[in-house]
Design an enzyme around this catalytic site. Sequence first.
Site, short mmCIF file in Angstrom:
data_model
loop_
_atom_site.label_atom_id
_atom_site.label_comp_id
_atom_site.label_asym_id
_atom_site.label_seq_id
_atom_site.Cartn_x
_atom_site.Cartn_y
_atom_site.Cartn_z
N SER A 196 0.81 -1.12 0.05
CA SER A 196 0.03 -0.08 -0.07
C SER A 196 0.92 1.24 -0.11
O SER A 196 1.70 1.31 -0.89
CB SER A 196 -0.82 0.03 1.18
N ASP A 413 -8.41 -6.11 -4.82
CA ASP A 413 -8.04 -4.70 -4.03
C ASP A 413 -8.93 -3.62 -4.43
O ASP A 413 -9.30 -3.15 -5.59
CB ASP A 413 -6.57 -4.52 -4.36
N HIS A 451 -6.73 -6.01 -0.51
CA HIS A 451 -5.68 -5.16 -0.22
C HIS A 451 -4.69 -5.59 0.56
O HIS A 451 -4.87 -5.68 1.94
CB HIS A 451 -6.28 -3.75 0.38
#
Length: 539
Positions: A196, A413, A451
């Site tokens: 991320s 995601d 994610h």
Amino acid sequence: MHRTMNIRACRPALVGLAALFALSFASAAQASPCEDLTNFVLKDGKITAATVVAKDAAVPLPGLPLSLPAPAGFCRVQVTLTPTPDSSILAEVWLPDASAWNEKFLGSGNGGFGGSIGGPMLDMRMALTRGYAAAGDDLGHETPFPKIDASWAIGHPEKVKDFAYRADHVTAVAAKAIIAAYYGKPPKLSYFRGCSNGGHEAMMEAIRYPEDYDGIIAGAPANSWTHLMANFLWNEQALTATPESRIPDAKLTVIQNAVLAQCDERDGVKDNIINEPAACRFDPKVLLCKSGDGPDCLTRAQLDALLKIYSGPIDPKTHKSLYPGFPAGGEGLAKNWTQWITSPQASQAQFANQFYGTIVKGDPNWDYRTFDFAKDLAQADAQIGPIINSNDPDLSAFAAHGGKLILFQGWDDAAVTAYGTIQYYENIEKTMGKAKAEGFVRLFVAPGMMHCGDGPGPSSLDCIGALEQWREQGVAPAQVAAARYGNAMLVLAGLPAGEPLSTRPICAYPQVAHWTGTGSPDQAANYVCQAPTPVHETR
């Protein structure tokens, strides 16, 4: 964006070490006891504590409401780094016992806007279980968990630079110096892993400081901040265009079920996972209510919002794509679209409003509805893009250093779209040439992964093992081993997680893992990597 997510010998990357640090020991060649590290003098910082942590002792994770047991005894070094008068970067370096050290170092990325070191500590704990010395930092400011907040940036341009790129670099340099002092020698190899915003940090290291690390893992890299946040604003504007535009949670399941009905079994396995989302040409218009509203259809306003989420932001003047939209197939998963995209308090909206309102505009009361996707995005690209974006596809310096890069991404995601990561990978190939790119970078896209982990697909990828083999033995990974566990967070922290629920290879992009048709589809041995399905075949 949250969490962090696994490298052939080369010269140690102790860049400018002598100029940056001064040893207070009589001899740097002799390893020092843990407590003596408090005497180690940093030029732009200070060691605030150095303590021995016993095996199984509880280690609180700052900013997170939990503690984890130490996997082994180690030396915990706490540092405050001050590369500028307005900097205050809290970092930690964890040093396993000399007999357990593998002579390597792993830097761990943070998530979101950072604000605490608790997130990196999960990865640092995992690193200890593999014999690494490890380090992480809070990106230069403290923020109460779980608040998505960038108020620290107003009036503090140096803190913005610390967050954007500097904190991880000075942490890497300090960590290597401390490692050399403690063990009497520097690490033979240094790696970095983040997901991320941690993936953005990973790419920033490869681009700005190519000699900091010998191998880098960048998961779901939020490396195009200005355009990624514009994507978030696009979705927010779409869902609030009219009072009827927001998509209820129950209808997300309706959407996902329709996508699965069309594309789930194309790979021969009915498992609620779309193996090749790019080849699934789902048309959401089939869900339009014939009249009024209903529980199993979308109103015109809801359909318009969904189409915009799938398309991604479009330049209102040129009508060209500004950033890719999201694939179909993961809409109704728990903590996915609801958490990130569609709820009134969606994380996308919070991040985008904080970024553009607070960091870019300097106005915490900024109204997202005023954002102009032509003018405002161009201004952001010019003003803060050079500081915060880590999407330069020219990684020649990192490749020349001998660095190896693994990118990984989940198809489901809902924070960083898989199409954005694929686009960046393809830009690297176009810029550097496919042959040169293949010498140092691979991309792995996992079906059914959300994610940085979780989801119905395999979400724990052994990227560290793949990069170690590549960097240390010269064997480029054609696939990485992946597994799905009942609690992926245990795996992330290096805690016992039991037997995996399923395993599957994740093939190097663009190849895709296909079930052979025999044996359990939950076992990796029953899959082979092959070329992707041409998109035109699904029409």
